[in-house]
Design an enzyme around this catalytic site. Structure first.
Site, PDB file in Angstrom:
ATOM      1  N   ARG A  51       0.850  -1.198   0.000  1.00 50.37           N
ATOM      2  CA  ARG A  51       0.000   0.000   0.000  1.00 50.37           C
ATOM      3  C   ARG A  51       0.880   1.240   0.000  1.00 50.37           C
ATOM      4  NH1 ARG A  51      -1.717   1.818   4.648  1.00 50.37           N
ATOM      5  NH2 ARG A  51      -2.427  -0.189   5.436  1.00 50.37           N
ATOM      6  N   TYR A 103     -15.628  16.474 -16.389  1.00 50.11           N
ATOM      7  CA  TYR A 103     -16.041  15.077 -16.404  1.00 50.11           C
ATOM      8  C   TYR A 103     -17.173  14.864 -15.389  1.00 50.11           C
ATOM      9  CZ  TYR A 103     -15.823  10.066 -15.558  1.00 50.11           C
ATOM     10  OH  TYR A 103     -16.151   8.755 -15.378  1.00 50.11           O
ATOM     11  N   ASP A 175      -6.752  18.530 -14.559  1.00 42.60           N
ATOM     12  CA  ASP A 175      -7.047  17.190 -15.079  1.00 42.60           C
ATOM     13  C   ASP A 175      -6.557  17.156 -16.522  1.00 42.60           C
ATOM     14  OD1 ASP A 175      -8.184  14.894 -16.174  1.00 42.60           O
ATOM     15  OD2 ASP A 175     -10.016  15.051 -14.965  1.00 42.60           O
ATOM     16  N   LYS A 200      -7.655   6.142 -19.738  1.00 43.80           N
ATOM     17  CA  LYS A 200      -7.871   6.702 -21.066  1.00 43.80           C
ATOM     18  C   LYS A 200      -6.585   6.592 -21.899  1.00 43.80           C
ATOM     19  CE  LYS A 200     -11.723   7.515 -19.007  1.00 43.80           C
ATOM     20  NZ  LYS A 200     -12.077   8.769 -18.371  1.00 43.80           N
TER      21      LYS A 200
HETATM   22  C1  LIG Z   1     -12.581   9.143 -17.100  1.00 42.00           C
HETATM   23  C2  LIG Z   1     -12.182  10.426 -16.543  1.00 42.00           C
HETATM   24  C3  LIG Z   1     -11.976  10.592 -15.161  1.00 42.00           C
HETATM   25  C4  LIG Z   1     -12.221   9.476 -14.167  1.00 42.00           C
HETATM   26  O1  LIG Z   1     -11.321   8.426 -14.296  1.00 42.00           O
HETATM   27  P1  LIG Z   1     -11.671   6.889 -13.927  1.00 42.00           P
HETATM   28  O2  LIG Z   1     -10.403   6.185 -14.270  1.00 42.00           O
HETATM   29  O3  LIG Z   1     -12.832   6.487 -14.781  1.00 42.00           O
HETATM   30  O4  LIG Z   1     -11.993   6.848 -12.485  1.00 42.00           O
HETATM   31  C5  LIG Z   1     -11.562  11.835 -14.719  1.00 42.00           C
HETATM   32  N1  LIG Z   1     -11.374  12.871 -15.573  1.00 42.00           N
HETATM   33  C6  LIG Z   1     -11.574  12.752 -16.898  1.00 42.00           C
HETATM   34  C7  LIG Z   1     -11.345  13.929 -17.791  1.00 42.00           C
HETATM   35  C8  LIG Z   1     -11.986  11.531 -17.434  1.00 42.00           C
HETATM   36  O5  LIG Z   1     -12.207  11.444 -18.756  1.00 42.00           O
END
Ligand SMILES: *Cc1c(COP(=O)(O)O)cnc(C)c1O
Length: 385
Positions: A51, A103, A175, A200
């Protein structure tokens, strides 16, 4: 002789401890272990419990930190786990200013979870200095940015946002899931923390969920590591290995995602059945000039609205073949989705309408198939739709 600073493509393949120092394995070993034998009483071999830290995870963390030009990286179970951890840098009573077309899951975390813990949020379009400054209050502590935004591909001027944050001593979080560090490096503009859903583009193959945080200074690194360990939001070794494998091809994938997306965006912009196309690479996009200045490329996501309302939209989504009707984005396979009922269903309808996320909006994650095949597929699905 001073070693030359390595370039992006080389970092993506060689950063961190590679080859592994035990046997020289070229593929980073998956240290599938919860715990590590101590060398002696009070003397660990560098790792004690997975962890807290794990060698496979560490290579991923070092790699993303270098790709983003940051101080340290931290790998999480999901993008949302990364965001949940970062928002815990704040305490009850703090106020956060956040983009309004972010998001859907981020919106839900802030609005439906963190608000109950005493955090206060203002959601607004981050396109004007005066608007952001007017929202700042004595308890404002953080600016949360997402550019290009999901799913409307709105562009925020990062230099402007960082300048405001500096004057008001706000922490900036960006982000960077859509652009990836290949196209945009927020830390170079002075952003404090970068978050990603590695689900992604960084992983890129739709076979793992994950997240990372990259910090810009030692104090933040220490605090994020403390929270990761205390909250237990970290990523599993196998998932880290998959993301590492994905990152090795990130530069070549991003180039092709962009080339294909640009073809698709231009095709849609000319199509008589299409009302509006959202892609920062199009000259008609309101954020095009800023995007061109701050990004090295425009990415692989294209959103658009169809003429003919909700029925035309659902007919299109039923007919499209190569593009799978699915949530998520950033993988080699093309996907199409309907934000209002899928990725952004957690956003209330009034909020969606306010920010311009209509029921007619379709979001495409343009993959790495042959662009002519993608365009043929769009063409047949748009016919009399
Ligand atoms: C998908 C996404 C998230 C969340 O990520 P997860 O891996 O699905 O928890 C956060 N920000 C953006 C811009 C995303 O496209």
């Amino acid at each position: 002789m001073v070693a030359k600073k390595r370039r992006f493509e080389t970092i993506a393949i060689h950063a961190g401890e590679r080859p592994d120092k035990t046997y020289g394995a070229i593929s980073v070993p998956i240290y599938q272990t919860s715990t590590f034998a101590f060398a002696d009483v009070g003397k660990s071999r560098g790792y004690d419990y997975s962890r807290t830290a794990n060698p496979t995870r560490k290579v991923l963390e070092d790699t993303v930190a270098q790709l983003e030009g940051g101080k340290a990286g931290f790998a999480f179970a999901t993008g949302m786990a990364a965001e949940t951890t970062v928002i815990h840098l704040l305490t009850a009573g703090d106020h956060i200013i956040c983009g309004d077309d972010i998001y859907g899951g981020t919106y839900r975390l802030f609005q439906n979870v963190m608000q109950d813990f005493g955090l206060e949020f203002t959601f607004l379009r981050m396109d004007r200095r005066s608007k952001i400054e007017a929202a700042i209050k004595p308890n404002t502590k953080m600016l949360w940015l997402e550019t290009p935004s999901n799913p409307l591909l709105n562009i925020t001027d990062i230099e402007m946002a960082v300048d405001i944050a500096g004057k008001h001593k706000l922490l900036t979080v960006m982000d960077n899931t859509f652009a990836t560090p290949y196209f945009l490096k927020p830390i170079e503009y002075g952003v404090d923390l970068v978050v990603h859903s590695t689900t992604k583009y960084l992983n890129g193959h739709c076979d793992v969920v994950g997240g990372v945080v990259v910090t810009s200074n030692d104090e933040l690194s220490e605090r994020v590591q403390f929270l990761l360990n205390a909250m237990g939001t970290c990523a599993a070794p196998f998932d880290c290995w998959l993301v590492l494998r994905g990152i090795e091809t990130l530069p070549v994938r991003m180039k092709q995602h962009e080339a294909n997306a640009s073809r698709v965006a231009n095709y849609l912009a000319e199509h008589p059945a299409v009302k509006r196309v959202f892609y920062p690479g199009l000259k008609s996009h309101p954020g095009h000039e800023i995007a061109r200045r701050q990004m090295k490329g425009f990415g692989g996501v294209v959103s658009f609205e169809l003429k003919g309302g909700a029925s035309a939209t659902s007919r299109f989504l039923k007919r499209i073949k190569i593009f799978a009707l699915a949530e998520s984005l950033g993988g080699v396979a093309s996907l199409a989705e309907h934000p209002a009922t899928m990725s952004h269903a957690s956003m209330p309808k009034e909020h969606r309408e306010k920010v311009g996320l209509t029921d007619e909006l379709v979001r495409l994650s343009v993959g790495l198939e042959n662009a002519d095949d993608l365009i043929d597929d769009l063409g047949q699905a748009l016919k009399s739709s």
